[in-house]
Design an enzyme around this catalytic site. Structure first.
Site, PDB file in Angstrom:
ATOM      1  N   GLU A  41      37.750  37.426  28.441  1.00  0.00           N
ATOM      2  CA  GLU A  41      37.834  36.252  27.557  1.00  0.00           C
ATOM      3  C   GLU A  41      38.714  36.557  26.335  1.00  0.00           C
ATOM      4  O   GLU A  41      39.525  35.736  25.920  1.00  0.00           O
ATOM      5  CB  GLU A  41      36.415  35.871  27.119  1.00  0.00           C
ATOM      6  CG  GLU A  41      36.319  34.585  26.341  1.00  0.00           C
ATOM      7  CD  GLU A  41      34.859  34.169  26.149  1.00  0.00           C
ATOM      8  OE1 GLU A  41      33.956  34.847  26.680  1.00  0.00           O
ATOM      9  OE2 GLU A  41      34.637  33.158  25.474  1.00  0.00           O
TER      10      GLU A  41
ATOM     11  N   ASP B 144      36.217  36.985  39.981  1.00  0.00           N
ATOM     12  CA  ASP B 144      37.478  37.031  40.726  1.00  0.00           C
ATOM     13  C   ASP B 144      37.722  35.677  41.392  1.00  0.00           C
ATOM     14  O   ASP B 144      36.825  35.137  42.043  1.00  0.00           O
ATOM     15  CB  ASP B 144      37.407  38.139  41.787  1.00  0.00           C
ATOM     16  CG  ASP B 144      37.191  39.510  41.152  1.00  0.00           C
ATOM     17  OD1 ASP B 144      37.693  39.725  40.032  1.00  0.00           O
ATOM     18  OD2 ASP B 144      36.505  40.352  41.752  1.00  0.00           O
TER      19      ASP B 144
HETATM   20  N1  SAM Z   1      32.821  39.972  33.467  1.00  0.00           N
HETATM   21  C1  SAM Z   1      33.887  40.837  32.974  1.00  0.00           C
HETATM   22  C2  SAM Z   1      34.696  40.116  31.915  1.00  0.00           C
HETATM   23  O1  SAM Z   1      34.584  38.885  31.820  1.00  0.00           O
HETATM   24  O2  SAM Z   1      35.420  40.783  31.172  1.00  0.00           O
HETATM   25  C3  SAM Z   1      34.750  41.347  34.133  1.00  0.00           C
HETATM   26  C4  SAM Z   1      35.532  40.325  34.870  1.00  0.00           C
HETATM   27  S1  SAM Z   1      36.369  41.003  36.311  1.00  0.00           S
HETATM   28  C5  SAM Z   1      37.649  39.874  36.642  1.00  0.00           C
HETATM   29  C6  SAM Z   1      35.220  40.621  37.619  1.00  0.00           C
HETATM   30  C7  SAM Z   1      34.317  41.781  37.972  1.00  0.00           C
HETATM   31  O3  SAM Z   1      33.367  41.347  38.943  1.00  0.00           O
HETATM   32  C8  SAM Z   1      35.040  42.956  38.585  1.00  0.00           C
HETATM   33  O4  SAM Z   1      34.744  44.134  37.865  1.00  0.00           O
HETATM   34  C9  SAM Z   1      34.508  43.021  40.015  1.00  0.00           C
HETATM   35  O5  SAM Z   1      34.450  44.334  40.529  1.00  0.00           O
HETATM   36  C10 SAM Z   1      33.156  42.385  39.873  1.00  0.00           C
HETATM   37  N2  SAM Z   1      32.662  41.767  41.116  1.00  0.00           N
HETATM   38  C11 SAM Z   1      33.358  40.939  41.918  1.00  0.00           C
HETATM   39  N3  SAM Z   1      32.634  40.575  42.978  1.00  0.00           N
HETATM   40  C12 SAM Z   1      31.423  41.190  42.835  1.00  0.00           C
HETATM   41  C13 SAM Z   1      30.245  41.206  43.611  1.00  0.00           C
HETATM   42  N4  SAM Z   1      30.168  40.527  44.776  1.00  0.00           N
HETATM   43  N5  SAM Z   1      29.195  41.927  43.176  1.00  0.00           N
HETATM   44  C14 SAM Z   1      29.279  42.630  42.012  1.00  0.00           C
HETATM   45  N6  SAM Z   1      30.378  42.660  41.233  1.00  0.00           N
HETATM   46  C15 SAM Z   1      31.440  41.946  41.636  1.00  0.00           C
END
Ligand code: SAM
Length: 211
Positions: A194, A117
């Site tokens: 991606e 994020d």
């Molecule tokens: N990695 C996947 C992809 O590339 O398709 C998902 C990307 S999505 C934008 C980012 C994910 O990171 C979300 O599901 C969010 O809930 C998780 N996330 C964000 N901050 C986090 C944290 N501090 N600990 C664990 N998960 C987290």
């Protein structure tokens, strides 16, 4: 990614054989969980888990743990996980900030951060998973020769990360602003984000960091 609350998600996660419940109880003994001494690689913020499940299928000699902080998102991953039969992958519903309570120093060989994020507002910069404070957490769990791999299509987040990672005392092994057309493209496993963003024509940035 934050999905609408799904009734029953917490119960389904608590009952899943693919989710490590109370992961901090395994600190220092993750090799017993997997029943071998293979290296452990984790994806922080795995979303629905496409990337890490594909890696686990391709690399039976490596153990994988997918980490996601939202139950509703993890549940989607679990639905896919039930369709594959792999002994080398588990999931955990935890926040990345707590990783040092879960792993001992040196227990993790590699950390993947994919399309984290962006938290675009300056006042939220500390929440970015490549900020100095998160790099300090990764330092506490990674092997001395361990690496962090980061991919994103967000140029602003990527440029911030090139700076913050070095500010945290890490070095950049390599970086590219166009992974798919670079010398590092071979063997790249695409994440869900991606696929989505590259199909819109966005370039994918990648860096690999070490201490
Ligand atoms: N990695 C996947 C992809 O590339 O398709 C998902 C990307 S999505 C934008 C980012 C994910 O990171 C979300 O599901 C969010 O809930 C998780 N996330 C964000 N901050 C986090 C944290 N501090 N600990 C664990 N998960 C987290």
């Amino acid at each position: 990614m934050r999905l609408r609350h799904i009734p029953g998600a917490e119960e389904e996660i608590a009952a899943s054989p693919f989710v490590i419940q109370e992961p901090e109880k395994n600190r220092g003994r993750w090799n017993e969980v997997f029943g071998n001494n293979n290296p452990i690689e984790i994806e922080v913020g795995m979303g629905k888990g496409k990337f890490i499940m594909e890696l686990a299928a391709a690399h039976p000699e490596i153990n994988y743990i997918g980490i996601e902080r939202y139950s509703s998102v993890l549940l989607r991953g679990l639905q896919k996980r039930a369709e594959i039969d792999l002994p080398n992958i588990y999931f955990m519903r935890v926040d990345a900030k707590d990783l040092a309570d879960i792993f001992e120093k040196g227990e993790v060989s590699r950390i993947y951060l994919n399309f984290s994020d962006p938290w675009p507002k300056d006042r939220h910069a500390k929440r970015r998973l490549t900020s100095v404070n998160f790099m300090e957490v990764y330092d506490k769990v990674l092997k001395p020769d361990g690496v962090v791999e980061f991919k994103t299509d967000n140029r602003g987040l990527f440029e911030f990360s090139l700076g913050s990672i070095q500010e945290a005392g890490w070095k950049i092994k390599y970086h590219t602003f166009d992974l798919h057309h670079s010398e590092y493209a071979e063997g790249n496993v695409m994440t869900e984000y991606e696929m989505k963003f590259s199909s819109k024509g966005n370039s994918i940035c990648k860096l690999v960091a070490f201490r």
